[in-house]
Enzyme design. Structure first.
Site, PDB file in Angstrom:
ATOM      1  N   ASP A  58      53.379  12.683  29.318  1.00  0.00           N
ATOM      2  CA  ASP A  58      54.616  13.349  28.929  1.00  0.00           C
ATOM      3  C   ASP A  58      54.476  14.831  29.254  1.00  0.00           C
ATOM      4  OD1 ASP A  58      57.151  12.377  27.303  1.00  0.00           O
ATOM      5  OD2 ASP A  58      56.780  14.460  26.724  1.00  0.00           O
TER       6      ASP A  58
ATOM      7  N   HIS B 130      67.504   5.570  32.987  1.00  0.00           N
ATOM      8  CA  HIS B 130      68.930   5.678  32.650  1.00  0.00           C
ATOM      9  C   HIS B 130      69.333   7.109  32.291  1.00  0.00           C
ATOM     10  CE1 HIS B 130      68.851   4.965  27.963  1.00  0.00           C
ATOM     11  NE2 HIS B 130      67.961   5.855  28.342  1.00  0.00           N
TER      12      HIS B 130
END
Length: 290
Positions: free
Chosen positions: A155, A194
């Site tokens: 991350d 998405h």
């Protein structure tokens, strides 16, 4: 309260007495107020300028550099991600807590839906790209414990000291840069694509393909798989939400196939894992080496 009862959020078993319903109990769940706050304060504001943004785009799908409803509503030229990082950390914290609520409510789906034990023969290393604080990785390791699986959670703001699991490593990584972990059994993307338009997704996928072992690595995409026709209300609402805020979208199976081929003609969907009556699923993608 009468209005809330009329919407089935609360029940009124007898005059003047109110009771919880399954809906109100969900609202009381940990971090759920943050999810509602994110939807109302960020999502609704962006949606209020969505029609204007679409008109400026001449009603085409946005790309990573386009002005969206979010930019118009928040008076910025930056993407949502740059804005919350550089200009509005409170908004970023609200998003992080909101995603934590989504993760907590859906945490059991990933480890149960995909047979992670099959990765052991290919080295057992799972790279959770954009994996946040590692909640999903920890759930996979807990569900499939004792098999020798190991997870690397990547991350942008990952802290190496954030891992408390012996088989979990935290690694700072921006997925728009080359993937540093080569030849892993799986590269997991949960609710990542998405959030982004096609051109950005293609960059992420190309970076991943460069790191893959063509004979054993796979990409696991955990995301919505919209129906080709007559999609559910929940699916299309998410679709609009993604476009307003981030320029992203939900995709049908055929759109996933087109996206993968645009990134690399060798990428093929080998399996689709879905739970009954669920929009989300896991696509198992591998390189076709003829």
């Amino acid at each position: 309260m009468r209005m809330l009862v009329s919407k089935s959020i609360f029940a009124e078993p007898e005059p003047g007495y109110y009771a919880h319903t399954p809906v109100s109990l969900v609202i009381c769940a940990p971090n759920m107020p943050d999810l509602l706050s994110h939807r109302l304060e960020d999502g609704f504001r962006a949606a209020s300028r969505h029609a204007e943004a679409l008109a400026k785009l001449q009603y085409r799908d946005p790309n990573a550099k386009d002005v969206l409803g979010f930019q118009l509503a928040f008076s910025t030229t930056k993407s949502y991600w740059d804005y919350v990082e550089e200009d509005d950390p409170e908004c970023g914290q609200r998003f992080s807590k909101a995603m934590r609520a989504v993760t907590v409510n859906k945490l059991g789906d990933v480890p149960k839906l995909y047979p992670f034990n099959k990765l052991v023969d290919d080295g057992g290393i799972i790279v959770d790209v954009g994996g946040g604080m590692g909640q999903v990785a920890q759930s996979i390791l807990s569900h499939w414990h004792g098999l020798g699986l190991k997870c690397i959670v990547q991350d942008k703001f990952a802290s190496k000291s954030g891992s408390t699991h012996p088989d979990l490593e935290m690694q700072s990584y921006d997925f728009f840069s080359p993937q540093p972990v080569k030849g892993s059994a799986a590269y997991l993307f949960r609710h990542i694509f998405h959030d982004w338009p096609d051109d950005a997704c293609i960059t992420i996928l190309k970076n991943t393909v460069e790191a893959m072992n063509p004979h054993q690595s796979r990409i696991l995409i955990c995301d919505q798989i919209m129906e080709e026709t007559n999609p559910s209300t929940a699916a299309v609402l998410y679709d609009i939400d993604m476009m307003c805020l981030y320029g992203g979208k939900e995709r049908t199976l055929s759109e996933w196939e087109e996206l993968l081929k645009a990134a690399d003609q060798r990428l093929e969907i080998k399996n689709v894992f879905r739970s009954p009556n669920q929009v989300s699923g896991i696509l198992e993608v591998q390189l076709c080496c003829d």
